[in-house]
Design a protein around this motif. Structure first.
Motif, PDB file in Angstrom:
ATOM      1  N   LYS A 126       0.658  -1.107  -0.034  1.00  0.00           N
ATOM      2  CA  LYS A 126       0.104  -0.129  -0.151  1.00  0.00           C
ATOM      3  C   LYS A 126       0.849   1.219  -0.025  1.00  0.00           C
ATOM      4  CE  LYS A 126      -4.239  -2.081   0.210  1.00  0.00           C
ATOM      5  NZ  LYS A 126      -4.940  -1.859  -0.858  1.00  0.00           N
ATOM      6  N   ALA A 202      -2.723   2.296   7.368  1.00  0.00           N
ATOM      7  CA  ALA A 202      -2.733   2.447   5.554  1.00  0.00           C
ATOM      8  C   ALA A 202      -4.215   3.031   5.289  1.00  0.00           C
ATOM      9  CB  ALA A 202      -2.635   1.069   5.141  1.00  0.00           C
ATOM     10  N   GLY A 203      -4.093   3.785   4.281  1.00  0.00           N
ATOM     11  CA  GLY A 203      -5.406   4.287   3.612  1.00  0.00           C
ATOM     12  C   GLY A 203      -5.695   5.548   4.318  1.00  0.00           C
TER      13      GLY A 203
END
Length: 378
Positions: A126, A202-203
């Motif tokens: 990611k 993440a994200g």
């Protein structure tokens, strides 16, 4: 008949385990990053490494890559990412064919900081985490499904300086490492004598967030460089470039408590030093650390499995100059040292009982090698 059926059921798990064990790779790809500004290397080299003999065979080279001084391989083995350690600071992505060792360029992005010197990637591919040495900052860069790199989504930069006016005039981020559970990203600042600790998610728009307290201080002028976690994930080891020592910490969910500071230098040693790299053996029993300058050696320590404390075993020459980076093959049988100034990789065999190294006299001749990474060969 029932007794035979019972025996078959009991034995099958054992057979399955044996088959899985036999399926472990016996060959790996060795990916080598180099300084191309020396004029001796053209890019990233890929070699086949044979774990039974410690021998290698040249496969391919990605040419035209500027100063790929540090690199990483994605956990799915499909991509290689390399920093371009130049004043403008960039990072390049490549698709990776592990069977042939072929690297195919995908794209390149700015790292938003000069002289990037370290790169790591999370297991789900990611994000990349990049240490910009001259820029004095860490950069987080998102990855797309095709392996391409997006523009940086976050940077964090330290202010301040250390006591050494020449080496520590400002922040110099030297490494960015994920914790084993990938809940945290830790990065060293050589210029400010700190290990910074951030929580990773993440994200998010800002994937890393400083914890409280956001750092631990290292001895003034020590110059923290690289990090290595213990096999049981309960301890963290730091190598200090300027102090030429290894600092051991208890590690617990993003917190650090120092338990030891042990030198890499022989009694009475006088001369230039520059401690470089640090790794723990795959079985978790031993720790190795390299030192450059006039030392050009590697130190071996035993790790106490209960406390994480280190006991010095031996110090030996790496048989080359400028042992910047080294790698232990995944089977724990060999240790390879990249020598920046003698333009070769020296391959040592590891005694798994004692941890001691024996020169195999196998060499890889390559210009200015400074990073070694293993990947399973398909």
């Amino acid at each position: 008949m029932k007794k035979l059926l019972f025996l078959a059921v009991v034995l099958l798990p054992g057979l399955s385990f044996a088959q899985k064990k036999d399926m472990a790779p016996k060959t790996y790809d060795l990916v080598i990053g180099s300084y191309t500004n020396s004029g001796k290397a053209k890019g990233i080299g890929v070699y086949r490494f044979y774990t039974e003999s410690g021998r290698t065979a040249y496969l391919n080279e990605a040419q035209g890559v500027s100063n790929p001084s540090y690199l990483c391989v994605s956990k799915n083995n499909k991509f290689v990412y390399a920093v371009n350690e130049n004043d403008n600071g960039e990072v390049s992505s490549f698709s990776f064919d592990a069977k042939s060792g072929t690297l195919t360029f995908i794209n390149k992005q700015s790292t938003l900081g000069g002289a990037p010197c370290y790169i790591s990637v999370d297991k789900n591919n990611k994000n990349l985490f990049i240490a910009n040495y001259a820029g004095g900052n860490i950069a987080v860069m998102p990855l797309n499904a095709d392996g391409s790199i997006g523009q940086a989504v976050q940077t964090i930069k330290d202010d301040g300086h250390g006591p050494d006016k020449e080496r520590q005039e400002k922040a110099h981020v030297h490494t960015a490492v994920l914790s084993p559970d990938e809940k945290f990203v830790l990065y060293t600042d050589l210029g400010n004598d700190k290990i910074n600790i951030t929580k990773y998610k993440a994200g998010k728009d800002n994937p890393i967030t400083p914890v409280k307290p956001p750092f631990v201080k290292v001895s003034p002028g020590a110059g923290p460089r690289h990090l290595a976690f213990s096999a049981d994930r309960k301890h963290l080891y730091l190598i200090t470039e300027m102090g030429s020592s290894v600092v051991a910490y208890d590690y617990n969910n993003g917190t650090l408590k120092q338990i030891q500071d042990i030198t890499l230098l022989a009694d009475g040693f006088k001369g230039a030093t520059g401690a470089a790299d640090i790794h723990v053996s795959p079985d978790g029993r031993f720790l190795y650390a390299t030192n450059r300058g006039d030392a050009n050696d590697i130190s071996l320590f035993a790790i106490n499995q209960e406390t994480g404390m280190l006991t010095f075993i031996e110090r030996r020459s790496t048989n080359g100059k400028g042992p910047r980076n080294f790698a232990i093959d995944p089977t724990g049988s060999f240790l390879l040292v990249a020598h920046q100034y003698t333009d070769n990789v020296v391959i040592f065999r590891i005694d798994k009982n004692t941890g001691k190294l024996t020169d195999t006299y196998n060499r890889i001749e390559v210009g200015s090698p400074v990073c070694l990474q293993f990947a399973p060969a398909l």
